[in-house]
Write an enzyme that holds these catalytic residues in place. Sequence first.
Site, PDB file in Angstrom:
ATOM      1  N   CYS A  37       0.844  -1.195   0.000  1.00  0.00           N
ATOM      2  CA  CYS A  37       0.000   0.000   0.000  1.00  0.00           C
ATOM      3  C   CYS A  37       0.874   1.238   0.000  1.00  0.00           C
ATOM      4  CB  CYS A  37      -0.870   0.076   1.243  1.00  0.00           C
ATOM      5  SG  CYS A  37      -2.002  -1.265   1.450  1.00  0.00           S
ATOM      6  N   VAL A  38       1.495   1.552  -1.126  1.00  0.00           N
ATOM      7  CA  VAL A  38       2.426   2.691  -1.153  1.00  0.00           C
ATOM      8  C   VAL A  38       1.676   4.005  -1.138  1.00  0.00           C
ATOM      9  CG1 VAL A  38       4.527   1.699  -2.037  1.00  0.00           C
ATOM     10  CG2 VAL A  38       2.650   2.173  -3.597  1.00  0.00           C
TER      11      VAL A  38
END
Lengths: 105, 409
Positions: free
Chosen positions: A104-105
């Site tokens: 989940c950047v």
Amino acid sequence: MPTREIAGKTIDFDDENFMSDHTQWNEDVATELAKEEGIEQLNDRHLVVINFMRKEFEEKGTGPSIRRLTKQSGVPTKELYALFPGGPAKKAARIAGITKPQGCV
Amino acid sequence: MKKLLILGAGTAGTIMLNKLLPVLNRDEWQITIVDQFETHYYQPGFLFIPFGIYGPQDVVKPKRDFFPSGAEVVFSPIDRIEAKDNRVVLDGGQIINYDILIVATGSKIVPAEIEGMDGSGWRKNIFDFYTIEGATALAKFLKFWEGGRLVLNIAEMPIKCPVAPLEFVFLADWWFTEQGIRDKVELQFVTPLPGAFTKPRASSVFGNFLTKKNIGLTADFNIARVDAENNKIISWEEQEEEYDLLVTIPTNMGDPLIERSGLGDELNFIPTDKHTLQSKDHENIFVLGDATDLPSSKAGSVAHFQADILFENILSYIEDRPLKARFDGHANCYIESGFGRGILIDFNYDTEPLPGKFPLPGIGPFSLLEETRMNHYGKMMFRWMYWNLLLKGAELPIESQMLMAGKRH
């Protein structure tokens, strides 16, 4: 580091509101965190996902991506989105008491 | 004689070959590089092909032009890596043993991962621009297109060059303006991310650019399928986006050979130490560039910074010294923003893109997180640097570790 009391326990959170120590977690804490995410009641399917996430985290040090969740937990993608509307990987990680998944950047 | 084997002669593998060959003792080490294709593509150039700025001839050269003499070069598809036995099996059964393996097999788009993507609409009104075929087909389509709703969709993260989709819509805004049909084109940027980009500060800057250029943003959209009959994409939560032209960044995956070898994660990327670049499972396997599962950007600049680090660590490994060089996640991207301007970002694992000057603090000539003409020239100049310096492993005037000097909070 922000600290809050949840279900009678003092819990440490990181800046993005994920629990920073997953050993402080129990199912009562999960129930409260779920409410914060807009999920009123956790059912068995939620728990399948949450327990899988905790197991992955303990083995790998990071939560799984949605792809990995689907492949390994046996819960289809469509159902994942129904269980955790708006972002299964992130929401389930929050409720499972683990840090934000790397993906989940 | 010991053997160092490099799989993949793209940006990462070619740089590594050029760095290692001159310094390894030739009486002790033989270096072999394997790739299935003989043509090297300048992939950053694909972005410009749909708009006729580059043609296919501007982005291809023979791989052989970039190999140093003395390297053993094998052109062949690879069947699998047998890590337990320290050997690689090529298609056709030929076996290459190794003492050290560097995997640089990259990543590529896999349209079939999304239901309906590669069906009846594929390359009719659904295009990618991450392949030479997709980019040239889209160029042809755009020449005759009279307008409508253009949806740019990112299927899922991670993708190669995370800024390219933004550059595409910025350039599209400019190009349709030049063609005199901007008022007939609706541009919509549809992404699984919560905003325009992965990092918060840059995301807000790019978000403002989208607004300024009258490009719509649909965030948190996780595509489930393409309905090519009715020209719409549908998310897992049943949101719909209609399109006349769909430009897609399909799922990016590592090479299928990684899956056949049992070395990859669910996207065929290889679990790799994010600082030393050593494989997590096999100490004599190192991984470079897009093939890793690192939380850094998948991009040429990143492969180049990683190569500096891996070079040090390979030399340490050969001499049984600890692997001391540490990759910090450094990425440096020129973002084409249309109308002859560009934006530059410079960041790593811990520091998000910040404003300032680059590479010389206070002087530049490039400005970080700002739109300037000079940044555009930087982008266009980069192709020359790529062919003439970067691939050959020459020193560039940019440090492989990110520097804070010149940046402001």
